[in-house]
Design an enzyme around this catalytic site. Structure first.
Site, PDB file in Angstrom:
ATOM      1  N   HIS A  48     -38.679 -71.723  41.833  1.00  0.00           N
ATOM      2  CA  HIS A  48     -38.355 -73.396  41.916  1.00  0.00           C
ATOM      3  C   HIS A  48     -39.133 -74.015  43.437  1.00  0.00           C
ATOM      4  O   HIS A  48     -39.136 -73.321  44.229  1.00  0.00           O
ATOM      5  CB  HIS A  48     -36.524 -73.436  42.196  1.00  0.00           C
ATOM      6  CG  HIS A  48     -36.286 -74.437  41.875  1.00  0.00           C
ATOM      7  ND1 HIS A  48     -36.312 -75.368  43.135  1.00  0.00           N
ATOM      8  CD2 HIS A  48     -35.901 -75.610  40.464  1.00  0.00           C
ATOM      9  CE1 HIS A  48     -35.436 -76.684  42.120  1.00  0.00           C
ATOM     10  NE2 HIS A  48     -35.455 -76.585  41.270  1.00  0.00           N
ATOM     11  N   LYS A  78     -28.013 -74.348  41.050  1.00  0.00           N
ATOM     12  CA  LYS A  78     -28.451 -74.934  42.475  1.00  0.00           C
ATOM     13  C   LYS A  78     -27.208 -73.352  43.172  1.00  0.00           C
ATOM     14  O   LYS A  78     -26.456 -73.178  42.552  1.00  0.00           O
ATOM     15  CB  LYS A  78     -28.782 -75.894  43.331  1.00  0.00           C
ATOM     16  CG  LYS A  78     -29.751 -76.137  41.950  1.00  0.00           C
ATOM     17  CD  LYS A  78     -30.739 -77.870  42.567  1.00  0.00           C
ATOM     18  CE  LYS A  78     -31.989 -77.579  41.795  1.00  0.00           C
ATOM     19  NZ  LYS A  78     -32.330 -78.698  42.069  1.00  0.00           N
ATOM     20  N   SER A 123     -34.025 -84.978  37.435  1.00  0.00           N
ATOM     21  CA  SER A 123     -33.367 -86.053  37.449  1.00  0.00           C
ATOM     22  C   SER A 123     -33.582 -86.481  35.844  1.00  0.00           C
ATOM     23  O   SER A 123     -32.916 -87.441  35.084  1.00  0.00           O
ATOM     24  CB  SER A 123     -34.209 -88.210  38.079  1.00  0.00           C
ATOM     25  OG  SER A 123     -34.004 -87.199  39.235  1.00  0.00           O
ATOM     26  N   GLY A 156     -30.814 -79.994  36.851  1.00  0.00           N
ATOM     27  CA  GLY A 156     -30.102 -80.011  37.717  1.00  0.00           C
ATOM     28  C   GLY A 156     -28.768 -80.623  38.442  1.00  0.00           C
ATOM     29  O   GLY A 156     -27.428 -80.043  37.256  1.00  0.00           O
ATOM     30  N   GLU A 190     -41.711 -79.239  36.952  1.00  0.00           N
ATOM     31  CA  GLU A 190     -40.676 -80.122  37.811  1.00  0.00           C
ATOM     32  C   GLU A 190     -41.525 -80.986  38.602  1.00  0.00           C
ATOM     33  O   GLU A 190     -41.925 -80.224  39.931  1.00  0.00           O
ATOM     34  CB  GLU A 190     -40.188 -79.327  38.556  1.00  0.00           C
ATOM     35  CG  GLU A 190     -38.717 -78.413  36.995  1.00  0.00           C
ATOM     36  CD  GLU A 190     -37.666 -78.542  37.581  1.00  0.00           C
ATOM     37  OE1 GLU A 190     -36.708 -78.314  37.161  1.00  0.00           O
ATOM     38  OE2 GLU A 190     -37.281 -77.964  38.826  1.00  0.00           O
TER      39      GLU A 190
HETATM   40  P1  13P Z   1     -32.003 -82.575  38.947  1.00  0.00           P
HETATM   41  O1  13P Z   1     -31.668 -82.761  37.189  1.00  0.00           O
HETATM   42  O2  13P Z   1     -30.941 -82.796  40.299  1.00  0.00           O
HETATM   43  O3  13P Z   1     -33.222 -83.488  39.565  1.00  0.00           O
HETATM   44  O4  13P Z   1     -32.581 -81.484  39.402  1.00  0.00           O
HETATM   45  C1  13P Z   1     -33.887 -81.004  39.144  1.00  0.00           C
HETATM   46  C2  13P Z   1     -33.966 -79.156  38.973  1.00  0.00           C
HETATM   47  O5  13P Z   1     -34.096 -78.918  40.041  1.00  0.00           O
HETATM   48  C3  13P Z   1     -33.754 -78.029  38.454  1.00  0.00           C
HETATM   49  O6  13P Z   1     -34.136 -77.060  38.417  1.00  0.00           O
END
Ligand code: 13P
Length: 262
Positions: free
Chosen positions: A101, A18, A221, A242, A173
């Site tokens: 996303h 990100k 997560s 993430g 997701e």
């Molecule tokens: P997290 O693993 O921090 O929940 O993020 C997931 C995500 O958005 C991956 O693209």
């Protein structure tokens, strides 16, 4: 009846960084990962740094170990689009590009058409699109998950032909499970498997048997304690991570667990 899953050989472990890390931090972090990871048969590791870090990181990359992924792209192939980056400009730098996303859909108001055009641009430029789909908390509460997933898949893939499926990965997701979302909850495998079955069925109904080869990832997560359970859900071929992908020990633990599980 449960859909029948083909044995897609690869497991994908993709870290979505990100908007984190400076170029220098990205380079140090990648160096750390490269030192600790060896090429693993059957596991494809990729990281998605910020756009500005892609070019410098591409110079230090060992593509046998890790591949690069863009976090976003423009659907147009060159022209007067200030501030945008064409997929054609990413060619040679990345193998994958995340498209749609939930942060692009809901923070930056990307429409279904934007996302469909980006998926097409990726395929046209020979870059694999990782198309993200997932319902919000309120959509899940109102029992709309199946419709949302079907709509996002139909729309995102509507310009894609059967022959293009080799350039498509789907990432499921659920928005309510993404760690950065306020009040996020960690999804349990039962929450996920019904959606994975639905995604697989929809792909098969749309594209036929060839769709069995489309990898479907889970994201939301994911961490070293729960990744094993997610990876054993039938029809899941990998993870889009993430927060945990920003911490070398955790990302490497997840890769090690994937090695054992798959
Ligand atoms: P997290 O693993 O921090 O929940 O993020 C997931 C995500 O958005 C991956 O693209």
């Amino acid at each position: 009846m449960q859909p029948c899953y083909n044995k897609i050989m690869k497991t994908y472990i993709v870290g979505n960084w990100k908007m984190n890390f400076t170029i220098g931090e990205s380079s140090i972090y990648l160096h750390k990962l490269l030192k600790r990871i060896s090429p693993i048969k059957g596991i494809q590791i990729a990281v998605a740094p910020s756009l500005i870090a892609l070019q410098p990181l591409s110079l230090q990359l060992d593509r046998k170990k890790i591949k690069l992924c863009a976090q976003n792209c423009c659907a147009k192939d060159f022209g007067a689009y200030t501030g945008e980056t064409a997929v054609a400009q990413l060619r040679g730098l990345v193998d994958y590009c995340i498209v749609g996303h939930s942060e692009r859909r809901y923070v930056f108001n990307e429409t279904d058409k934007d996302i469909r055009d980006k998926v097409s641009a990726c395929v046209r430029n020979n870059i694999t699109a990782i198309l993200c789909i997932g319902e919000t908390e309120s959509e899940r509460t109102f029992g709309e998950t199946a419709d949302v997933l079907r709509d996002q898949l139909t729309s995102g893939l509507s310009d894609i032909a059967k022959e293009d499926l080799g350039k498509i990965i789907i990432a499921y997701e659920p928005v309510w499970a993404i760690s950065s979302v306020k009040g996020a909850r960690v999804a349990v495998p039962d929450d996920i498997s019904a959606s994975i079955d639905l995604i697989r069925k929809h792909l098969k109904d749309t594209f036929g048997k060839d769709a069995e080869n489309v990898p479907v990832l889970y994201g939301g997560s994911v961490n070293p304690s729960n990744c094993g359970a997610y990876l054993t859900i039938p029809g899941v071929n990998g993870l889009l991570i993430g927060g945990s992908s920003l911490i070398a020990d955790q990302f490497i633990d997840i890769i090690d667990i994937a090695k054992r599980v798959k």
